[in-house]
Write a protein that holds these residues in place. Sequence first.
Motif, PDB file in Angstrom:
ATOM      1  N   LYS A  33     -52.205 -55.063  39.149  1.00 61.72           N
ATOM      2  CA  LYS A  33     -51.280 -55.576  40.152  1.00 61.72           C
ATOM      3  C   LYS A  33     -51.989 -55.577  41.498  1.00 61.72           C
ATOM      4  CE  LYS A  33     -46.440 -55.472  41.361  1.00 61.72           C
ATOM      5  NZ  LYS A  33     -45.122 -54.881  41.080  1.00 61.72           N
ATOM      6  N   THR A  65     -34.470 -47.883  46.797  1.00 59.17           N
ATOM      7  CA  THR A  65     -35.484 -48.911  46.909  1.00 59.17           C
ATOM      8  C   THR A  65     -36.423 -48.769  45.725  1.00 59.17           C
ATOM      9  OG1 THR A  65     -37.161 -49.889  48.365  1.00 59.17           O
ATOM     10  CG2 THR A  65     -37.046 -47.490  48.297  1.00 59.17           C
ATOM     11  N   TYR A  66     -37.198 -49.795  45.453  1.00 58.20           N
ATOM     12  CA  TYR A  66     -38.117 -49.775  44.318  1.00 58.20           C
ATOM     13  C   TYR A  66     -39.554 -49.763  44.820  1.00 58.20           C
ATOM     14  CZ  TYR A  66     -34.145 -50.768  41.306  1.00 58.20           C
ATOM     15  OH  TYR A  66     -32.947 -50.687  40.645  1.00 58.20           O
ATOM     16  N   GLN A  91     -45.895 -52.213  50.204  1.00 57.27           N
ATOM     17  CA  GLN A  91     -46.759 -52.123  49.024  1.00 57.27           C
ATOM     18  C   GLN A  91     -47.728 -50.967  49.221  1.00 57.27           C
ATOM     19  OE1 GLN A  91     -48.572 -55.959  49.086  1.00 57.27           O
ATOM     20  NE2 GLN A  91     -46.725 -57.038  48.425  1.00 57.27           N
ATOM     21  N   VAL A 151     -43.411 -50.510  44.950  1.00 59.02           N
ATOM     22  CA  VAL A 151     -44.348 -51.585  44.591  1.00 59.02           C
ATOM     23  C   VAL A 151     -45.744 -50.991  44.742  1.00 59.02           C
ATOM     24  CG1 VAL A 151     -45.181 -53.884  45.112  1.00 59.02           C
ATOM     25  CG2 VAL A 151     -42.746 -53.342  45.389  1.00 59.02           C
ATOM     26  N   LYS A 205     -50.049 -45.581  39.377  1.00 63.99           N
ATOM     27  CA  LYS A 205     -49.679 -46.907  38.860  1.00 63.99           C
ATOM     28  C   LYS A 205     -48.416 -46.840  38.015  1.00 63.99           C
ATOM     29  CE  LYS A 205     -52.899 -46.367  35.003  1.00 63.99           C
ATOM     30  NZ  LYS A 205     -54.262 -46.682  34.569  1.00 63.99           N
ATOM     31  N   ASP A 223     -45.815 -45.391  38.841  1.00 64.00           N
ATOM     32  CA  ASP A 223     -44.667 -45.439  39.753  1.00 64.00           C
ATOM     33  C   ASP A 223     -44.243 -46.866  40.081  1.00 64.00           C
ATOM     34  OD1 ASP A 223     -44.482 -42.662  39.979  1.00 64.00           O
ATOM     35  OD2 ASP A 223     -45.932 -42.590  41.616  1.00 64.00           O
ATOM     36  N   ASP A 224     -45.039 -47.839  39.680  1.00 63.31           N
ATOM     37  CA  ASP A 224     -44.697 -49.222  40.013  1.00 63.31           C
ATOM     38  C   ASP A 224     -43.360 -49.603  39.381  1.00 63.31           C
ATOM     39  OD1 ASP A 224     -45.218 -51.852  41.073  1.00 63.31           O
ATOM     40  OD2 ASP A 224     -45.610 -52.479  39.008  1.00 63.31           O
ATOM     41  N   GLY A 225     -42.437 -50.070  40.207  1.00 61.44           N
ATOM     42  CA  GLY A 225     -41.118 -50.477  39.719  1.00 61.44           C
ATOM     43  C   GLY A 225     -40.128 -49.344  39.549  1.00 61.44           C
ATOM     44  N   VAL A 226     -40.518 -48.100  39.848  1.00 62.48           N
ATOM     45  CA  VAL A 226     -39.618 -46.952  39.696  1.00 62.48           C
ATOM     46  C   VAL A 226     -38.695 -46.878  40.912  1.00 62.48           C
ATOM     47  CG1 VAL A 226     -39.515 -44.429  39.548  1.00 62.48           C
ATOM     48  CG2 VAL A 226     -41.258 -45.688  38.270  1.00 62.48           C
ATOM     49  N   PRO A 227     -37.379 -46.655  40.706  1.00 64.32           N
ATOM     50  CA  PRO A 227     -36.472 -46.567  41.852  1.00 64.32           C
ATOM     51  C   PRO A 227     -36.598 -45.226  42.571  1.00 64.32           C
ATOM     52  CG  PRO A 227     -35.259 -46.231  39.820  1.00 64.32           C
ATOM     53  CD  PRO A 227     -36.657 -46.602  39.423  1.00 64.32           C
TER      54      PRO A 227
END
Length: 417
Positions: free
Chosen positions: A276, A240-241, A160, A243, A217, A219-223
Amino acid sequence: VILEFIPYKPNCAHSDIIFSHLFSTVPTAHSLPVVMMSVCLCLCPAVQSQNLVTDNVAVVEGEVAVISCRVKNNDDSVIQLLNPNRQTIYFRDVRPLKDARFQLVNFSDNELRVSLSNVTLSDEGRYVCQLYTDPPQEAYADITVLIPPGNPIIESREGQVIEGNETEMTCTAMGSKPAATIRWMKGDKELQGKSKVEEMYDTMFTVTSQLTFTVTKEDDGVPVVCIVDHPAVKDVQAQTYLVVHYKPEVKIVVEFPDGLPREGQNMELSCQAKGKPHPQQINWVKVDDDLPSHALITGPDLYIENLNKTYNGTYRCFAANSVGESYDDYILYVYDSRAGEGAPRAVDHAVIGGVVAVVVFAMLCLLIILGRYFARHKGTYFTHEAKGADDAADADTAIINAEGGHNNSDEKKEYYI
């Protein structure tokens, strides 16, 4: 001298001319010596270039390699194929070598084509196509064995990442020949990493690429994708994704009333917070004052009954999570209970006031224009003085006496400016 030519047709592959000289003396009637010479000539047809050619082969380990020895304008010379150790694999269409992985694909006067199945790294090397002429001709086919990398491994320094911080990722492609190349993609954007190549046994290579970048922020969830390029394989990748943790985004929404808040109405404000991790703590305060005594807070909502002007002020909603705290403000101004009805009349009075102002301005302009006009034009008038008025007994006599001499009297002018 008698010269004799004797045709001779030996093996012309040597391209040699053989001369045989035979000298003898024969007496004649003239007692002159006669020399007789026999010449043996090599009469060979024109030899065409045979042009023995082949091609290099790149093959993935475990697959099939095909070697082709081709001859142009062959004259029935024998073609054979040798391995890197100069051992004969095929002599014409016969296989002296006992390795059954070699199989004849095609044999003719112009081609010898052989397949090698289940190729291993030990099969790599220079193979020889040989044509039995004098001297023999050779052409060389280099077999290169390609070994694809194993599945790439992608690792992140931390699982994270907090918004605004840097993160570091590594991608490793092991055991390839030749060395692979690694590319990075974040969403639809390509990023540049730093690669390191390490040589292992049997000319095998391991490649490691390191990627460092600052996260937001968004970039959250971006592969994040690691793509491995190699001649033996296409589009081998690992992903990978991201967090990303970020502090809350706060917005105050008026649930009711619609329009202007007026005295006597009820009001509900909703504090919408997104972050988040999700905000666990939401607080309401009134800036520089206390909340109304009967204000009710239910979760993210603030409810106030029976509004009045004493409630005017700035209401603030705080939201917090493990990353940080944010807030949003709402300025409350309570209008009179008839504020909504009086608004149209206020607009009418404003229109009337504007019209009156225009009319007054127009009249002032007209007066100024008229004044300047009369100032530029002069007016005249006459006055008459009675002659002999001092000698007359009364006013009537003075007027009567003056009537006769009026026309001759001096004319006086007065000007008005």
